[in-house]
Scaffold this motif. Structure first.
Motif, PDB file in Angstrom:
ATOM      1  N   GLU A   1      -4.376   2.252  -6.520  1.00 56.67           N
ATOM      2  CA  GLU A   1      -5.419   3.274  -6.450  1.00 56.67           C
ATOM      3  C   GLU A   1      -5.568   3.807  -5.035  1.00 56.67           C
ATOM      4  O   GLU A   1      -5.714   5.003  -4.814  1.00 56.67           O
ATOM      5  CB  GLU A   1      -6.754   2.695  -6.913  1.00 56.67           C
ATOM      6  CG  GLU A   1      -6.843   2.551  -8.418  1.00 56.67           C
ATOM      7  CD  GLU A   1      -8.135   1.877  -8.829  1.00 56.67           C
ATOM      8  OE1 GLU A   1      -8.292   1.632 -10.026  1.00 56.67           O
ATOM      9  OE2 GLU A   1      -8.976   1.602  -7.950  1.00 56.67           O
ATOM     10  N   MET A   2      -5.545   2.879  -4.085  1.00 55.51           N
ATOM     11  CA  MET A   2      -5.655   3.295  -2.687  1.00 55.51           C
ATOM     12  C   MET A   2      -4.541   4.262  -2.348  1.00 55.51           C
ATOM     13  O   MET A   2      -4.760   5.295  -1.714  1.00 55.51           O
ATOM     14  CB  MET A   2      -5.549   2.079  -1.756  1.00 55.51           C
ATOM     15  CG  MET A   2      -6.714   1.139  -1.831  1.00 55.51           C
ATOM     16  SD  MET A   2      -8.141   1.810  -0.961  1.00 55.51           S
ATOM     17  CE  MET A   2      -7.643   1.454   0.696  1.00 55.51           C
ATOM     18  N   ARG A   3      -3.330   3.869  -2.812  1.00 55.14           N
ATOM     19  CA  ARG A   3      -2.198   4.736  -2.511  1.00 55.14           C
ATOM     20  C   ARG A   3      -2.362   6.089  -3.195  1.00 55.14           C
ATOM     21  O   ARG A   3      -2.092   7.132  -2.620  1.00 55.14           O
ATOM     22  CB  ARG A   3      -0.895   4.068  -2.958  1.00 55.14           C
ATOM     23  CG  ARG A   3       0.132   4.085  -1.846  1.00 55.14           C
ATOM     24  CD  ARG A   3       1.397   3.360  -2.223  1.00 55.14           C
ATOM     25  NE  ARG A   3       1.132   2.033  -2.756  1.00 55.14           N
ATOM     26  CZ  ARG A   3       1.990   1.363  -3.528  1.00 55.14           C
ATOM     27  NH1 ARG A   3       3.131   1.902  -3.859  1.00 55.14           N
ATOM     28  NH2 ARG A   3       1.714   0.167  -3.956  1.00 55.14           N
ATOM     29  N   GLN A   4      -2.850   6.052  -4.435  1.00 57.18           N
ATOM     30  CA  GLN A   4      -3.068   7.316  -5.152  1.00 57.18           C
ATOM     31  C   GLN A   4      -4.124   8.165  -4.444  1.00 57.18           C
ATOM     32  O   GLN A   4      -3.965   9.368  -4.280  1.00 57.18           O
ATOM     33  CB  GLN A   4      -3.516   7.030  -6.583  1.00 57.18           C
ATOM     34  CG  GLN A   4      -2.381   6.574  -7.486  1.00 57.18           C
ATOM     35  CD  GLN A   4      -2.895   6.199  -8.864  1.00 57.18           C
ATOM     36  OE1 GLN A   4      -3.986   5.653  -8.993  1.00 57.18           O
ATOM     37  NE2 GLN A   4      -2.110   6.479  -9.878  1.00 57.18           N
ATOM     38  N   LEU A   5      -5.199   7.508  -4.022  1.00 58.04           N
ATOM     39  CA  LEU A   5      -6.260   8.244  -3.345  1.00 58.04           C
ATOM     40  C   LEU A   5      -5.753   8.838  -2.036  1.00 58.04           C
ATOM     41  O   LEU A   5      -6.080   9.967  -1.677  1.00 58.04           O
ATOM     42  CB  LEU A   5      -7.442   7.316  -3.044  1.00 58.04           C
ATOM     43  CG  LEU A   5      -8.429   7.126  -4.184  1.00 58.04           C
ATOM     44  CD1 LEU A   5      -9.497   6.129  -3.766  1.00 58.04           C
ATOM     45  CD2 LEU A   5      -9.059   8.454  -4.555  1.00 58.04           C
ATOM     46  N   TYR A   6      -4.941   8.036  -1.351  1.00 58.00           N
ATOM     47  CA  TYR A   6      -4.403   8.505  -0.079  1.00 58.00           C
ATOM     48  C   TYR A   6      -3.521   9.729  -0.325  1.00 58.00           C
ATOM     49  O   TYR A   6      -3.662  10.759   0.348  1.00 58.00           O
ATOM     50  CB  TYR A   6      -3.604   7.390   0.582  1.00 58.00           C
ATOM     51  CG  TYR A   6      -2.890   7.824   1.822  1.00 58.00           C
ATOM     52  CD1 TYR A   6      -3.609   8.173   2.963  1.00 58.00           C
ATOM     53  CD2 TYR A   6      -1.505   7.910   1.847  1.00 58.00           C
ATOM     54  CE1 TYR A   6      -2.965   8.586   4.093  1.00 58.00           C
ATOM     55  CE2 TYR A   6      -0.853   8.330   2.990  1.00 58.00           C
ATOM     56  CZ  TYR A   6      -1.579   8.664   4.102  1.00 58.00           C
ATOM     57  OH  TYR A   6      -0.931   9.083   5.224  1.00 58.00           O
TER      58      TYR A   6
END
Lengths: 228, 523
Positions: free
Chosen positions: B128-133
């Motif tokens: 998710e963090m990567r997606q948000l980033y």
């Protein structure tokens, strides 16, 4: 007497085209320059009696030409400048130019300024102490002012103001020049003093008609009329 | 998800493979237990079977673990408990073994399940963090607000696996600003969106308010400023978002809001900049106009006042010169006024062409004659192809365009320059080239030589007919005719400049028949 030499500095050939014949008819010897550098060279080699200087030159700023000239010469300078460029005119006058003419100008107006500038130069060499301007008589030696032979009582400051203008009759004095001469350099920005005293002076002199003794140069300063 | 208690996932029975593997594990345990009991004569092999229960309990969760423990108990009972090779349970001690197997299976699977869950959550969070980033980065590369929101909707939809919409607050209501795919929001959805916006909380399907809506909305704000809401489709009733997805939704909304706000600021800045540029163009124009008008006006006023006050004392040739200077400067002024009018009309897009058949050679000759009348000292040569067809154009505008180009050459090429004008045909276009042998156009000025106020020098020591507008006007006029104008410099030996006008030739031409139609009395 030799013809007075007149150095005309302007980058527009069209200006020289109409100025030269009239100035020659008026008895001047005309020297032409189209750049600031040429002007400085000619001022040195020809030693003109008056310089007419356009402030918008292609190579040098007109104001720099004035500064350079004033290093070594007291030759009267009349600057040509646009009507809307008060700041430029005031700077030029404060840097040592003697007068200005707004472009576009009529030849008569320019010639009047040239005459005033030349006369003032001679006056420094010692004219009498009494100046006559139309109906007015200003005796700088005895601090007396009269209109049609009748004395006018002025305060010290009013007299100083009038005398300062009279010493430069016909040429403009900027607000700053008048203020520092009469009130001192620390009041050089207080133009309201000047407006109040000029108003009082005009009242006492009865100088309220259409043809003024003290002429307002809007945004620049005042000049004493030398008509007469 | 806040879940500190042992997590027993009763809902998932696990895949068939888990049960098969649990069976194998118990089988392996049984084989080992048999070998050990036969070889070593050990009687109690239950720990070995217990181990065989632990493996599926750790790996597959509760139901395969329970299955394995049952299987292990049966195997233990069958192979090791008297009477051997029966499933009869003789003593209560065996029941204790069964219970022990079950308890170990359940507790182990729960502990293992929880740690597995944790590991899974870490992976998901990381994802998710990567997606948000990636989401934030994609949004940051987009400039205008509409594109920001459209991109955000597409990206959010890909991340959440649901259709996504953005609604923005405008004039006290929410309007659909972007959608991942064509989305229509019914009244229930809009009511949920308004609630989410007004109360700054989650609303719609699966929430406490407007649960009847088929969308879920979360508020979207940048700092304290509420911008609108983000909405995701609840695909079929009963499929609302879980807590993690809600958190993700809020994060997406926040990123989108920040990006949209940034885009709004950027567009406000660019609008302000454009206004400032317009303002500065106007100021430059005014300054140029006042400066460039003043010189001819000075000449006219000066010459006229000289004639009035000193005329009698001037010689006849001097008087004539002053008069002709008044005439010339008035013509300069006229040219400037015409250029100013042209640029104003070009700017306003209001240049209406009075098209007629124009002989370019005639236009060029008239322009050259005018330049000579105005005192051009340069040598001007004109060349034209004999079979030059007529062009359909506005004669006076074309002359103005040509005059500006020639005037430009006269001003910049120097008093001793040679200027060549040539007219020829180039396919379906008529071509007029003005070539001078002056110093040419400085390389830095060449790319913007047709821009307004492009001047070689700061001062107007060039005869006064220049706002730096001349070539801009030429370009405007030529382009209004469907043609083009180009500049080259240097043209030969590192100096000179050539400006070429290309005008389209029309397919149909005025034939003799048209001449016959003309009124003979008019000629």
């Amino acid at each position: 007497m030799n013809k007075p030499i007149l150095l005309v500095v302007d980058d527009e050939p069209a200006i020289h085209r109409f100025l030269t014949p009239v100035l020659e008819v008026e008895g001047y010897e005309v020297v032409r320059a189209e750049t600031g550098r040429a002007a400085l060279d000619l001022a040195q080699s020809r030693k003109p009696d008056v310089i007419i200087l356009d402030l918008g030159l292609p190579d040098l700023d007109g104001k720099d030409v004035i500064v350079a000239l004033r290093q070594w010469s007291a030759t009267p300078i009349v600057v040509l400048s646009a009507r809307d460029r008060e700041a430029e005119k005031i700077l030029a006058l404060d840097m040592g130019a003697n007068d200005f003419v707004n472009k576009p100008f009529s030849v008569g107006e320019l010639l009047a300024r040239l005459r005033a500038a030349l006369r003032q130069r001679r006056r420094i060499d010692g004219e009498g102490p009494v100046l006559r301007c139309g109906a007015y008589e200003i005796d700088l030696a005895r601090h007396r002012v009269a209109r049609d032979g009748e004395d006018i009582r002025l305060t010290k400051t009013e007299y100083e103001l009038l005398a300062q203008l009279a010493r430069h009759a016909g040429t403009v004095l900027t607000h700053r020049q008048l203020l520092s001469a009469i009130w001192g350099d620390e009041h050089a920005g207080d133009t309201q003093y000047l407006r109040v005293y000029v108003g009082q002076l005009r009242q006492k002199l009865g100088d309220t008609g259409d043809v003024r003794l003290i002429i307002t140069e809007p945004g620049v300063g005042y000049r004493l009329s030398d008509a007469g | 998800m806040p879940d500190s208690a042992l997590r027993l996932d009763w809902r998932r029975p696990g895949p068939v493979r888990a049960y098969v593997e649990a069976g194998f594990s118990v089988g392996a345990g049984l084989a080992l237990a048999l070998v050990v009991s036969r070889r070593l004569g050990l009687v109690d092999v239950s720990p070995i079977l217990l181990l065989s229960v632990l493996v599926p309990a750790i790996r597959f969760g509760i139901w395969p673990a329970v299955f394995a423990s049952g299987l292990a108990f049966l195997a233990y009972n069958f192979f090791f408990i008297e009477p051997l090779y029966t499933l009869a349970v003789a003593r209560p001690r065996e029941l204790v073994t069964l219970v022990a197997f079950l308890v170990v299976a359940v507790i182990t699977s729960a502990v293992a399940g929880r740690s597995r869950q944790r590991a899974h959550e870490v992976v998901v969070r990381g994802l998710e963090m990567r997606q948000l980033y990636a989401f934030a980065r994609r949004l940051s590369s987009v400039a205008d607000r509409a594109t920001v929101l459209a991109t955000a909707a597409d990206e959010a939809s890909a991340i959440l696996g649901r259709r996504t919409v953005f609604l923005l607050a405008e004039d006290d209501d929410l309007t659909l600003a972007a959608a991942s795919s064509s989305a229509t929001l019914d009244e229930a959805a809009l009511a949920a969106a308004r609630w989410a916006f007004a109360c700054r909380e989650l609303s719609g399907a699966g929430t406490a308010t407007h649960a009847e809506a088929s969308w879920i909305f979360a508020p979207m704000s940048a700092g304290h400023r509420r911008l609108g809401v983000i909405g995701v489709a609840a695909e079929g009733k009963g499929a609302p978002l879980d807590t993690e997805q809600v958190i993700l939704l809020y994060s997406l909304a926040e990123h989108a809001a920040i990006a949209a706000d940034r885009a709004r600021l950027a567009s406000e800045i660019s609008v302000a900049k454009a206004a400032a540029e317009t303002e500065s163009v106007r100021n430059i124009l005014l300054a140029s106009v006042s400066h460039d008008f003043r010189t001819p006006l000075s000449s006219i006023l000066g010459a006229a006042s000289s004639l009035i006050d000193y005329g009698e004392r001037l010689s006849a040739p001097q008087r004539a010169d002053l008069l002709s200077s008044i005439h010339e400067e008035a013509e300069h002024l006229d040219g400037m006024v015409r250029n100013l009018l042209a640029i104003t009309r070009l700017e306003a897009g209001a240049l209406d062409l009075q098209r007629d058949w124009v002989d370019l050679a005639d236009s060029v000759h008239r322009v050259v004659a005018l330049a000579r009348r105005r005192g051009a000292s340069q040598s001007i040569r004109v060349q034209f192809a004999a079979d030059m067809p007529l062009v359909r154009a506005d004669a006076s505008l074309i002359e103005q365009a040509l005059g500006n180009v020639l005037g430009n050459s006269l001003r910049h090429a120097g008093a001793g320059a040679v200027i060549d004008l040539s007219i020829r045909r180039e396919g379906q276009r008529a071509l007029v080239a003005v070539t001078d042998d002056g110093p040419g156009i400085p390389a830095d000025l060449l790319p913007r030589v047709f821009a307004k106020f492009a001047r070689a020098k700061a001062s107007a020591a060039d005869g006064g007919e220049s706002f730096g507008l001349g070539l801009a006007i030429t370009q405007g006029i030529v382009e209004a005719h469907g043609g083009e104008v180009t500049a080259e410099s240097p043209v030969a030996d590192g100096h000179g400049c050539r400006i070429t006008l290309r005008l389209p030739l029309e397919a149909s031409h005025p034939e003799d028949s048209e001449d016959e139609q003309a009124d003979p009395a008019g000629g």
